[in-house]
Design an enzyme around this catalytic site. Structure first.
Site, mmCIF file in Angstrom:
data_model
loop_
_atom_site.group_PDB
_atom_site.id
_atom_site.type_symbol
_atom_site.label_atom_id
_atom_site.label_comp_id
_atom_site.label_asym_id
_atom_site.label_seq_id
_atom_site.Cartn_x
_atom_site.Cartn_y
_atom_site.Cartn_z
ATOM 1 N N SER A 125 0.829 -1.202 0.000
ATOM 2 C CA SER A 125 0.000 0.000 0.000
ATOM 3 C C SER A 125 0.872 1.264 0.000
ATOM 4 O O SER A 125 1.654 1.471 -0.913
ATOM 5 C CB SER A 125 -0.970 -0.047 1.183
ATOM 6 O OG SER A 125 -1.997 0.906 1.052
ATOM 7 N N ASP A 248 -9.736 -6.241 -3.144
ATOM 8 C CA ASP A 248 -9.244 -5.005 -2.529
ATOM 9 C C ASP A 248 -10.102 -3.821 -2.981
ATOM 10 O O ASP A 248 -10.181 -3.514 -4.170
ATOM 11 C CB ASP A 248 -7.783 -4.787 -2.925
ATOM 12 C CG ASP A 248 -7.097 -3.701 -2.106
ATOM 13 O OD1 ASP A 248 -7.797 -2.900 -1.466
ATOM 14 O OD2 ASP A 248 -5.855 -3.663 -2.125
ATOM 15 N N HIS A 276 -7.664 -5.822 1.053
ATOM 16 C CA HIS A 276 -6.481 -4.968 1.162
ATOM 17 C C HIS A 276 -5.438 -5.568 2.096
ATOM 18 O O HIS A 276 -4.252 -5.246 1.973
ATOM 19 C CB HIS A 276 -6.904 -3.585 1.652
ATOM 20 C CG HIS A 276 -5.845 -2.539 1.491
ATOM 21 N ND1 HIS A 276 -5.299 -2.202 0.260
ATOM 22 C CD2 HIS A 276 -5.214 -1.750 2.407
ATOM 23 C CE1 HIS A 276 -4.392 -1.256 0.420
ATOM 24 N NE2 HIS A 276 -4.317 -0.961 1.717
#
Length: 298
Positions: A125, A248, A276
């Site tokens: 991320s 996600d 995620h």
């Protein structure tokens, strides 16, 4: 300031994972050190021998999250593994963490201070976006990169979500912990995980405890967003694996696939049945994909 190597039993503890994932670390050789990098202090854990792998977590997430699944897998594969927590003094105008460009500059200094270059790096991320910037600015520091849940541009959903989060902060509004925990689970966990109700209860307990402790992650300041980087990534020659997570909602997998396609030496892999937090929801698949990539590039 550094602490000497020490052999010590690590207590059973949570990382960013629910109760069913509690683990007990064995006695192992850990090198603990603290380094000053620009305006921040980095507290590092350095384990194992062999080629170094630096793991970069998402913004606001402690480095020990990697110790649940990824660190043991890398150590078994014969790598040296470095994780860290970033500690910077808060200021009224500062963002909760560095944006991608400033984060990349800090990673550059960190790698050079530790004399790791060229090394393997793995990020997820926001951590992956910092590594992307490092690939553009100091590619010679990296031998391989693994980018999980990353993006090379904004899309409408992510823009509106970031705007909404900034409005929430600007109004000084704090969601009730139980509701914030539910919202975090709804956004970050996959439908497959939601079908395992006991596991979901553990996640909700963890998220609520994190909210009550004020440890939830925060959005990045808008002036730190790098914008569209897909064309620039076409100049990167470092072998790079990009992983997208099937369900996600935060960084949708088609955005990850775009990054893999933009990189001349990029590969893309989509991990099924996860959101995620795919590296925690599907750690075996993630680790196998990562290690296969590292071996294929040696």
């Amino acid at each position: 300031m550094e602490k000497a190597d020490e052999e010590m039993p690590l207590p059973t503890k949570w990382c960013v994972a629910p109760m069913h994932m509690l683990y007990k670390c064995q006695r192992l050789r850990r090198r603990m050190r603290t380094l000053r990098v620009k305006s921040a202090q980095f507290v590092l854990q350095d384990e194992g021998e062999g080629d170094p792998v630096l793991l970069v977590s998402d913004g606001g997430v402690p480095g020990r999250v990697w110790h649940l699944h990824q660190v043991p897998a890398l150590l078994r594969a014969g790598f040296r593994v470095i994780t860290f927590d970033r500690d910077a003094p808060p200021t009224p105008e500062s963002a909760p963490g560095p944006g991608p460009r400033r984060g990349a500059a800090e990673l550059s200094d960190l790698i050079q201070q530790l004399e790791l270059a060229p090394c393997r790096v793995v990020g997820v991320s926001h951590g992956a976006e910092m590594i992307q910037e490092l690939l553009l600015t100091r590619p010679e520091l990296l031998s391989h990169a693994v980018l999980m849940a990353t993006r090379g541009r904004d899309d409408l959903f992510s823009e509106k979500m970031a705007d909404a989060e900034r409005d929430l902060l600007a109004h000084g509004t704090r969601l009730p912990p139980r509701y914030a925990a539910w919202l975090r689970a709804a956004l970050n966990l996959s439908p497959s995980t939601w079908q395992r109700e006991e596991e979901v209860l553990d996640w909700l307990d963890l998220f609520e405890a994190s909210e009550r402790a004020g440890a939830s992650s925060m959005p990045t300041a808008s002036d730190e967003e790098p914008g569209d980087r897909l064309q620039a990534l076409g100049q990167v020659r470092v072998p790079t694996l990009v992983m997208g997570f099937e369900h996600d909602l935060i960084v949708r997998p088609h955005l990850c696939a775009e990054v893999g396609a933009a990189l001349p030496r990029g590969q893309y892999a989509q991990i099924p049945d996860c959101g995620h937090y795919g590296y925690l929801e599907q750690p075996v698949r993630v680790n196998q994909t990562m290690l296969t990539f590292f071996r294929s590039c040696t």
